[in-house]
Design an enzyme around this catalytic site. Structure first.
Site, PDB file in Angstrom:
ATOM      1  N   ARG A  36      79.224 -50.575  27.920  1.00 41.14           N
ATOM      2  CA  ARG A  36      79.410 -49.893  29.203  1.00 41.14           C
ATOM      3  C   ARG A  36      79.235 -50.836  30.383  1.00 41.14           C
ATOM      4  O   ARG A  36      79.799 -50.611  31.452  1.00 41.14           O
ATOM      5  CB  ARG A  36      78.498 -48.665  29.287  1.00 41.14           C
ATOM      6  CG  ARG A  36      78.973 -47.552  28.332  1.00 41.14           C
ATOM      7  CD  ARG A  36      78.011 -46.390  28.249  1.00 41.14           C
ATOM      8  NE  ARG A  36      76.725 -46.734  27.680  1.00 41.14           N
ATOM      9  CZ  ARG A  36      76.438 -46.752  26.383  1.00 41.14           C
ATOM     10  NH1 ARG A  36      77.359 -46.434  25.507  1.00 41.14           N
ATOM     11  NH2 ARG A  36      75.245 -47.077  25.964  1.00 41.14           N
TER      12      ARG A  36
ATOM     13  N   GLU B 148      64.333 -51.917  19.877  1.00 43.27           N
ATOM     14  CA  GLU B 148      63.192 -51.043  19.622  1.00 43.27           C
ATOM     15  C   GLU B 148      62.655 -51.241  18.206  1.00 43.27           C
ATOM     16  O   GLU B 148      61.453 -51.249  17.979  1.00 43.27           O
ATOM     17  CB  GLU B 148      63.611 -49.587  19.843  1.00 43.27           C
ATOM     18  CG  GLU B 148      62.445 -48.636  19.861  1.00 43.27           C
ATOM     19  CD  GLU B 148      62.842 -47.231  20.276  1.00 43.27           C
ATOM     20  OE1 GLU B 148      61.980 -46.348  20.171  1.00 43.27           O
ATOM     21  OE2 GLU B 148      63.995 -47.018  20.684  1.00 43.27           O
TER      22      GLU B 148
END
Length: 180
Positions: free
Chosen positions: A63, A100
């Protein structure tokens, strides 16, 4: 909350439990599909840098490519795609960065910047900051001067902004969402 923030928040779709339970996914494709909201977001991200020297805009896959291309166009700057490892066809430089749950690598073309280039780093959202931190370090490693890192969305509870600021990078975001 400003009218701009309210308009942008209402243009973003929130999807609970995606991509995994407990995560609220902030989907900007609805903002991108709304001409007025898309234009306002780009204009607001560009505004502080209009009339200043910006050589390149670096967009983080995927994006960040959409937003970064529009910002580069508005600033009459070049565009640098920062991609996942193995996606660029020429001589690249890469860096490992923390996710993460694990580590990944991103890269850019070795000749994408020259030392001293003034660069704006762009992505749609900053959460934990691992990807943006990796991209910033990659640009700095190649001698770029990062003017700012710009995002539509900040998830402040996850601390990504602080990681970039610790690198000396100014961070610009348009809206915040609580949680993740």
């Amino acid at each position: 909350m400003t009218a701009l923030q309210s308009d942008l928040i209402s243009a973003i779709r929130s999807i609970p439990d995606y991509p995994k339970p407990g995560v609220m996914f902030r989907d900007i494709t609805t903002l991108l599909g709304n001409p007025r909201a898309f234009r306002r977001a780009i204009d607001e991200l560009v505004h502080p840098y209009a009339g200043t020297k910006v050589d390149k805009v670096a967009g983080i896959e995927a994006r960040g490519f959409i937003l970064g291309g529009a910002i580069a166009h508005q600033l009459s700057a070049g565009f640098i795609p920062i991609r996942k490892r193995g996606k660029l066809p020429h001589d690249t430089v890469r860096i490992a960065y923390s996710l993460e749950y694990g580590v990944d690598e991103m890269e850019m073309h070795r000749d994408a910047v020259v030392p001293g280039d003034k660069v704006i780093l762009v992505d749609d959202l900053i959460a934990t900051g691992g990807t943006a931190e990796g991209a910033a370090k990659l640009l700095q490693q190649m001698g770029a001067e990062i003017v700012a890192a710009c995002f539509i969305i900040d998830l402040p509870e996850l601390g990504g902004r602080r990681k970039l600021e610790a690198l000396g990078v100014n961070v610009r975001t348009l809206i915040e969402f609580e949680g993740h």
